[in-house]
Write a protein that holds these residues in place. Structure first.
Motif, mmCIF file in Angstrom:
data_model
loop_
_atom_site.group_PDB
_atom_site.id
_atom_site.type_symbol
_atom_site.label_atom_id
_atom_site.label_comp_id
_atom_site.label_asym_id
_atom_site.label_seq_id
_atom_site.Cartn_x
_atom_site.Cartn_y
_atom_site.Cartn_z
ATOM 1 N N SER A 1 0.853 -1.182 0.000
ATOM 2 C CA SER A 1 0.000 0.000 0.000
ATOM 3 C C SER A 1 0.885 1.226 0.000
ATOM 4 O O SER A 1 1.972 1.215 0.578
ATOM 5 C CB SER A 1 -0.892 0.013 1.240
ATOM 6 N N GLU A 2 0.422 2.255 -0.673
ATOM 7 C CA GLU A 2 1.156 3.505 -0.591
ATOM 8 C C GLU A 2 0.756 4.179 0.708
ATOM 9 O O GLU A 2 -0.425 4.366 0.973
ATOM 10 C CB GLU A 2 0.805 4.407 -1.783
ATOM 11 N N PRO A 3 1.744 4.530 1.534
ATOM 12 C CA PRO A 3 1.413 5.082 2.854
ATOM 13 C C PRO A 3 0.622 6.388 2.771
ATOM 14 O O PRO A 3 -0.123 6.706 3.693
ATOM 15 C CB PRO A 3 2.780 5.290 3.508
ATOM 16 N N ASP A 4 0.765 7.117 1.662
ATOM 17 C CA ASP A 4 -0.028 8.341 1.498
ATOM 18 C C ASP A 4 -1.507 8.019 1.351
ATOM 19 O O ASP A 4 -2.366 8.866 1.623
ATOM 20 C CB ASP A 4 0.428 9.111 0.247
ATOM 21 N N SER B 1 -1.709 3.812 5.190
ATOM 22 C CA SER B 1 -0.477 3.322 5.819
ATOM 23 C C SER B 1 -0.799 2.277 6.883
ATOM 24 O O SER B 1 -1.959 2.077 7.250
ATOM 25 C CB SER B 1 0.269 4.479 6.464
ATOM 26 N N ASP C 1 -0.090 2.588 9.946
ATOM 27 C CA ASP C 1 -0.652 3.344 11.073
ATOM 28 C C ASP C 1 -2.150 3.593 10.881
ATOM 29 O O ASP C 1 -2.910 3.602 11.847
ATOM 30 C CB ASP C 1 0.088 4.674 11.244
ATOM 31 N N ASP C 2 -2.541 3.794 9.622
ATOM 32 C CA ASP C 2 -3.976 3.953 9.345
ATOM 33 C C ASP C 2 -4.729 2.672 9.702
ATOM 34 O O ASP C 2 -5.839 2.720 10.240
ATOM 35 C CB ASP C 2 -4.213 4.280 7.862
ATOM 36 N N TYR D 1 3.081 -6.154 5.639
ATOM 37 C CA TYR D 1 2.480 -4.917 5.133
ATOM 38 C C TYR D 1 3.619 -4.054 4.610
ATOM 39 O O TYR D 1 4.504 -3.663 5.368
ATOM 40 C CB TYR D 1 1.750 -4.216 6.275
ATOM 41 N N HIS E 1 5.104 -0.768 2.484
ATOM 42 C CA HIS E 1 4.846 0.595 1.998
ATOM 43 C C HIS E 1 5.574 0.800 0.680
ATOM 44 O O HIS E 1 6.806 0.807 0.641
ATOM 45 C CB HIS E 1 5.336 1.627 3.020
ATOM 46 N N ALA F 1 7.345 4.909 -1.174
ATOM 47 C CA ALA F 1 7.495 5.589 0.106
ATOM 48 C C ALA F 1 8.963 5.922 0.330
ATOM 49 O O ALA F 1 9.842 5.439 -0.360
ATOM 50 C CB ALA F 1 6.984 4.705 1.233
ATOM 51 N N LYS G 1 3.258 -3.993 14.563
ATOM 52 C CA LYS G 1 4.224 -3.240 13.807
ATOM 53 C C LYS G 1 5.580 -3.909 14.015
ATOM 54 O O LYS G 1 5.862 -4.410 15.113
ATOM 55 C CB LYS G 1 4.254 -1.821 14.398
#
Length: 155
Positions: free
Chosen positions: A8-11, A14, A16-17, A52, A54, A57, A107
């Motif tokens: 996934s693109e963290p923008d 992410s 954290d999302d 997961y 990124h 990024a 994480k």
DNA sequence: GCCAACGTTGGC
DNA sequence: GCCAACGTTGGC
């Protein structure tokens, strides 16, 4: 049980999302590549674990672990004309696109960056490196262990 | 912003 | 069914 890697693109969304999402769970939708679709529909089983990753990024890296909590089911975003990823050629009776639900597990202690992965002999055959573009790829058990060890500074 | 890899589309 | 054109992904 099998291992996977999802990108996934963290923008956009992410890790954290995902941690902040209700039940730390989300549906992994909008995949519009048939190889990746086959993994989502046929390969991923409840209880499988996935890295997961990124992409696009700074740095591009594996940042967390999540678990498949719902197996492949039709991707509703393909059937919704108002959605950006609507696919006019698909329909509810014979869905073209599928998704799974994933839940955050944890994480990584330290992210494992793409350059480290490329520098690791044990990871030279990783699908992430070999088949760059796919947003869902399998991970071999020994690759899984290697990445975990690297994230814990044991490599 | 460039470009390599590769999937998809469509003309023939 | 071939293949050129085009689009997408994502590293750099």
């Amino acid at each position: 049980m099998r291992y996977w890697l999802i990108k996934s693109e963290p923008d956009v969304f992410s890790f954290d999302d995902l941690l902040a999402a209700p039940k730390q769970t989300t549906c992994w939708d909008s995949v519009r590549n048939s190889s990746a679709r086959n993994f989502l529909r046929d390969g991923m089983k409840k209880g499988d674990l996935a890295f997961y990753y990124h992409s696009n990024a700074e740095p591009s890296a594996i940042v967390g672990i999540c678990e498949v909590v719902r197996e492949g089911y039709p991707d509703h975003t393909a059937l919704d004309p108002s959605h950006d990823y609507y696919d006019a050629d698909s329909n509810a009776a014979t869905p073209t696109w599928f998704m799974v639900d994933v839940k955050a597990v944890k994480k990584l202690a330290n992210p494992v960056g793409l350059p480290e992965i490329k520098n690791s002999a044990a990871l030279s055959e990783m699908a992430l490196v070999k088949v760059g573009r796919l947003s869902v790829v399998p991970v071999r058990p020994n690759e899984w262990e290697t990445v975990i060890a690297m994230s814990e500074g044991r490599s």
